[in-house]
Design an enzyme around this catalytic site. Sequence first.
Site, PDB file in Angstrom:
ATOM      1  N   CYS A   1       4.189  71.016  47.475  1.00 41.68           N
ATOM      2  CA  CYS A   1       4.851  71.863  48.207  1.00 41.68           C
ATOM      3  C   CYS A   1       4.091  73.198  47.916  1.00 41.68           C
ATOM      4  O   CYS A   1       4.526  73.747  46.836  1.00 41.68           O
ATOM      5  CB  CYS A   1       6.261  71.731  47.596  1.00 41.68           C
ATOM      6  SG  CYS A   1       7.365  72.886  48.411  1.00 41.68           S
TER       7      CYS A   1
ATOM      8  N   CYS B   1       7.051  75.978  47.287  1.00 43.94           N
ATOM      9  CA  CYS B   1       7.577  75.618  46.135  1.00 43.94           C
ATOM     10  C   CYS B   1       6.646  76.388  45.042  1.00 43.94           C
ATOM     11  O   CYS B   1       7.017  77.368  44.147  1.00 43.94           O
ATOM     12  CB  CYS B   1       7.849  74.534  45.480  1.00 43.94           C
ATOM     13  SG  CYS B   1       8.810  73.508  46.718  1.00 43.94           S
ATOM     14  N   ASP B   2       5.432  76.088  45.262  1.00 45.83           N
ATOM     15  CA  ASP B   2       4.641  76.363  43.981  1.00 45.83           C
ATOM     16  C   ASP B   2       3.274  77.511  44.322  1.00 45.83           C
ATOM     17  O   ASP B   2       2.603  77.917  43.334  1.00 45.83           O
ATOM     18  CB  ASP B   2       3.863  75.328  43.321  1.00 45.83           C
ATOM     19  CG  ASP B   2       4.907  74.388  42.848  1.00 45.83           C
ATOM     20  OD1 ASP B   2       5.821  74.743  42.295  1.00 45.83           O
ATOM     21  OD2 ASP B   2       4.542  73.057  43.036  1.00 45.83           O
TER      22      ASP B   2
END
Length: 342
Positions: free
Chosen positions: A140, A143-144
Amino acid sequence: MNEATTDSVSEVVIVGSGVAGLSAAVYAARADLEPIVLEGPEPGGQLTLTTDVENYLGFPDGVGGMELIQRGKEQAERFGAEFEHATVEEATLDDRPFELELSNGNTLRTRALIVATGASARWVGADGEDEMMGYGVSTCATCDGAFHRGDDVLVIGGGDSAMEEALFLAKFADSVTVVHRRDELRASEVMAKRARNHDVISFRWNTELVEIRGSQAEGVTGATLVSHPDGHPTERDESAVERETVDAGGIFYAVGHVPNTDFLAETSIELADSGHLRTQEGLTTETAVEGVFGAGDVMDPHYRQAITSAGTGSMAALDAETWLEQQAVRETPAAAEAPADD
């Protein structure tokens, strides 16, 4: 019927213990529905693979994925939710109450069912991915991606998801290399053109990832790639492929997600071609089967964020509560009309 079946009927059973399932559990438990949560084979879902979550509301300094899940479980238990470590092997949804045969030999009966089983990201089978997932390997970018400012990163895949990941990562990384096993993309022309025209994004055609280098202490440091002029190099004899080691500070898998809906395949639940749970049109979590609701990544092929999963989890619990109340109202008049004893 399974010998472990009891005569009791739950108001609601929640299948899945990720953010969506836990959010549903908190709301259902606070409504005194005494939900039973089936944790599944990997309690907590995909968020447990994320070391730091920085975009979840209320945690300005970030929070560990495992910590967020544990807090959610404690919160649900505080209000009366019960957890059972099991998966659903077979669901009977044509009769009332619903009946769920579990992997631990038990059979649960429930009036309402919330499906929050999530979707599992496809992995590529590279050496080291088990140890490095969450330590520089991610599924993701949203997300990261921000953790990789100034890094050289790899994106594995060739569809729209891979292009979206690459374009997002290009905001942070010094370079983004898309590694694809063929010589043409599966992505739509619009997405492919955007990626090709970006100065930071480059492509490695007919190439696959076979090894991830680094450690949990230092993160990802590099990768081993194999290539072949005709593509699909891992399917060819090792002597026919070219092997190369490259530096990388992060590796992002974008080869698709598989919704965890196998146990619904033989039921009346409608599934999309992708396998995702279909919900009714409009702002609802209702499915084609009355009393069954969907939440999180199992019904969301687009956003796939912790915050959106939590939101749909709360919606599913509220929808289930409303539906159960309506069922009770429908049943009450029938009881009231019964003739009184003389």
